[in-house]
Design an enzyme around this catalytic site. Structure first.
Site, PDB file in Angstrom:
ATOM      1  N   GLU A   1      42.081 -56.563   5.786  1.00  0.00           N
ATOM      2  CA  GLU A   1      41.628 -57.904   5.422  1.00  0.00           C
ATOM      3  C   GLU A   1      40.740 -57.887   4.182  1.00  0.00           C
ATOM      4  O   GLU A   1      40.830 -58.766   3.326  1.00  0.00           O
ATOM      5  CB  GLU A   1      40.885 -58.532   6.604  1.00  0.00           C
TER       6      GLU A   1
ATOM      7  N   SER B   1      35.611 -81.170  24.828  1.00  0.00           N
ATOM      8  CA  SER B   1      36.529 -80.695  23.792  1.00  0.00           C
ATOM      9  C   SER B   1      37.542 -81.777  23.431  1.00  0.00           C
ATOM     10  O   SER B   1      38.105 -82.442  24.306  1.00  0.00           O
ATOM     11  CB  SER B   1      37.270 -79.442  24.272  1.00  0.00           C
TER      12      SER B   1
ATOM     13  N   ASP C   1      35.631 -63.700  16.542  1.00  0.00           N
ATOM     14  CA  ASP C   1      34.893 -62.500  16.933  1.00  0.00           C
ATOM     15  C   ASP C   1      33.396 -62.744  17.045  1.00  0.00           C
ATOM     16  O   ASP C   1      32.744 -62.275  17.985  1.00  0.00           O
ATOM     17  CB  ASP C   1      35.125 -61.385  15.901  1.00  0.00           C
ATOM     18  N   GLU C   2      32.856 -63.472  16.077  1.00  0.00           N
ATOM     19  CA  GLU C   2      31.404 -63.630  16.009  1.00  0.00           C
ATOM     20  C   GLU C   2      30.843 -64.544  17.090  1.00  0.00           C
ATOM     21  O   GLU C   2      29.633 -64.595  17.296  1.00  0.00           O
ATOM     22  CB  GLU C   2      30.987 -64.138  14.615  1.00  0.00           C
TER      23      GLU C   2
ATOM     24  N   HIS D   1      41.915 -58.642  19.296  1.00  0.00           N
ATOM     25  CA  HIS D   1      41.255 -57.937  18.192  1.00  0.00           C
ATOM     26  C   HIS D   1      40.182 -57.058  18.807  1.00  0.00           C
ATOM     27  O   HIS D   1      39.520 -57.447  19.770  1.00  0.00           O
ATOM     28  CB  HIS D   1      40.645 -58.935  17.208  1.00  0.00           C
TER      29      HIS D   1
ATOM     30  N   SER E   1      64.884 -55.496 -11.555  1.00  0.00           N
ATOM     31  CA  SER E   1      65.506 -55.047 -12.805  1.00  0.00           C
ATOM     32  C   SER E   1      64.853 -53.765 -13.308  1.00  0.00           C
ATOM     33  O   SER E   1      63.720 -53.436 -12.934  1.00  0.00           O
ATOM     34  CB  SER E   1      65.366 -56.135 -13.869  1.00  0.00           C
TER      35      SER E   1
ATOM     36  N   GLU F   1      54.317 -66.933 -12.890  1.00  0.00           N
ATOM     37  CA  GLU F   1      54.517 -65.498 -13.065  1.00  0.00           C
ATOM     38  C   GLU F   1      53.640 -64.672 -12.116  1.00  0.00           C
ATOM     39  O   GLU F   1      54.123 -63.754 -11.457  1.00  0.00           O
ATOM     40  CB  GLU F   1      54.213 -65.088 -14.506  1.00  0.00           C
TER      41      GLU F   1
END
Length: 321
Positions: free
Chosen positions: A193, A50, A82-83, A106, A250, A225
């Protein structure tokens, strides 16, 4: 709602124990550092070769191979995509101590049975409700991030106490730990998500931008905008709630929202949301995720390329020049 704070949490389940963090991404880095700063013995498990080892060691964290990290720990936290969890769990299971605790942030891998943990293990969920960068910055500032907790398997009889102590150690006890379940956390998160924050909101921004540009508004003004004001909306909702946000803007903006919002988000959108939730609950999305990983992520790669070429991205870059 069962919400638990630091004064009601016993830190004893982690005292003198080692925690192995598997995965040094967004959550892995933040949770490792928060644990370390809370006085917990932390080791980050890394694959052989790694390139992350030097980065981890530079911030004062111990590193080890996946097998050695797991074998040395009483609690192992899986914080990888997760996968990929099923494959990694298969590698580390022989190294898990009898009676160890296995944690997740998760619920997908357990809820949809990507992983079927050994029966002797405690299996718990501690899910911060926000990105790791915020989890870390809040901790450093003396604050915390609310987290959900749950227990899927309580072999020792202490899984709940371990989950709460872990949440306290990463700083979430400062903001509150909320009882949930692997199924609830997973289904709500996947729905959000896809149908709300990361799915629908960007599509609404793009559609609004495109509508203004097609009508002759300059891309830069359309971007400011339709996209640029999103941070204002998020800040107001966080500070005041949706009702308070509407009261803060406003009268013109509030009336425009009152008339325009239901025209865009009508019954057809809610029907589509219910359909999407059904695909989450029946496992269709989980299977699609697994298939996407197995085939090398072709859909995600194509979507990323397409997003980079959108006109709204060109407008953003021009404004940043």
């Amino acid at each position: 709602m069962d919400r638990i704070f630091d004064p009601d949490i016993d830190p004893a389940p982690l005292i003198g124990k080692r925690v192995a963090i598997i995965g040094y991404g967004n959550q892995g880095r933040a949770q490792s550092l928060n644990l370390h700063d809370s006085g917990i013995d932390v080791v980050v498990g890394l694959r052989d070769g790694s390139t992350t080892a030097a980065e981890v060691q530079a911030v004062g964290l111990a590193t080890a191979s996946l097998g050695d990290a797991v074998a040395s720990a009483e609690l192992v936290m899986l914080l990888i995509p997760d996968e990929t969890m099923a494959g990694v769990y298969g590698q580390i299971e022989p190294h898990l101590r009898p009676g160890a605790a296995l944690g997740f942030s998760h619920g997908l891998a357990i809820h949809f049975k990507f992983i079927k943990p050994r029966s002797d293990l405690d299996v718990f969920l501690l899910a911060p409700k926000g990105p790791g960068t915020a989890l870390r910055s809040l901790y450093v500032a003396g604050d915390g991030m609310t987290s959900l907790w749950a227990v899927a398997q309580d072999s020792s009889g202490n899984a709940r106490a371990t989950a709460l102590a872990y949440g306290q150690a990463i700083g979430s006890g400062r903001a509150g730990l909320i009882a949930s379940s692997f199924a609830e956390e997973c289904e709500a998160d996947l729905f959000n998500e896809g149908a709300v924050v990361w799915g629908a909101v960007p599509e609404v921004l793009i559609a609004g931008f495109d509508t203004l540009v097609e009508a002759g508004i300059s891309p830069e003004v359309a971007y400011m905008e339709c996209v640029g004001e999103l941070k204002l909306l998020a800040g107001l909702i966080e500070a005041r709630g949706i009702a308070g946000m509407r009261e803060a803007i406003s009268n013109t903006a509030e009336l425009g929202a009152l008339i325009g919002g239901p025209q865009v988000i009508g019954d057809d959108v809610r029907t589509a949301m219910r359909a999407l939730l059904a695909t989450v609950r029946d496992g269709s999305f989980a299977r699609a995720l697994s298939d996407e990983e197995a085939s090398g992520y072709p859909l995600l790669r194509a979507a990323r390329r397409k997003a980079r070429g959108l006109a709204v991205e060109a407008a953003r870059l021009k404004l940043e020049d």
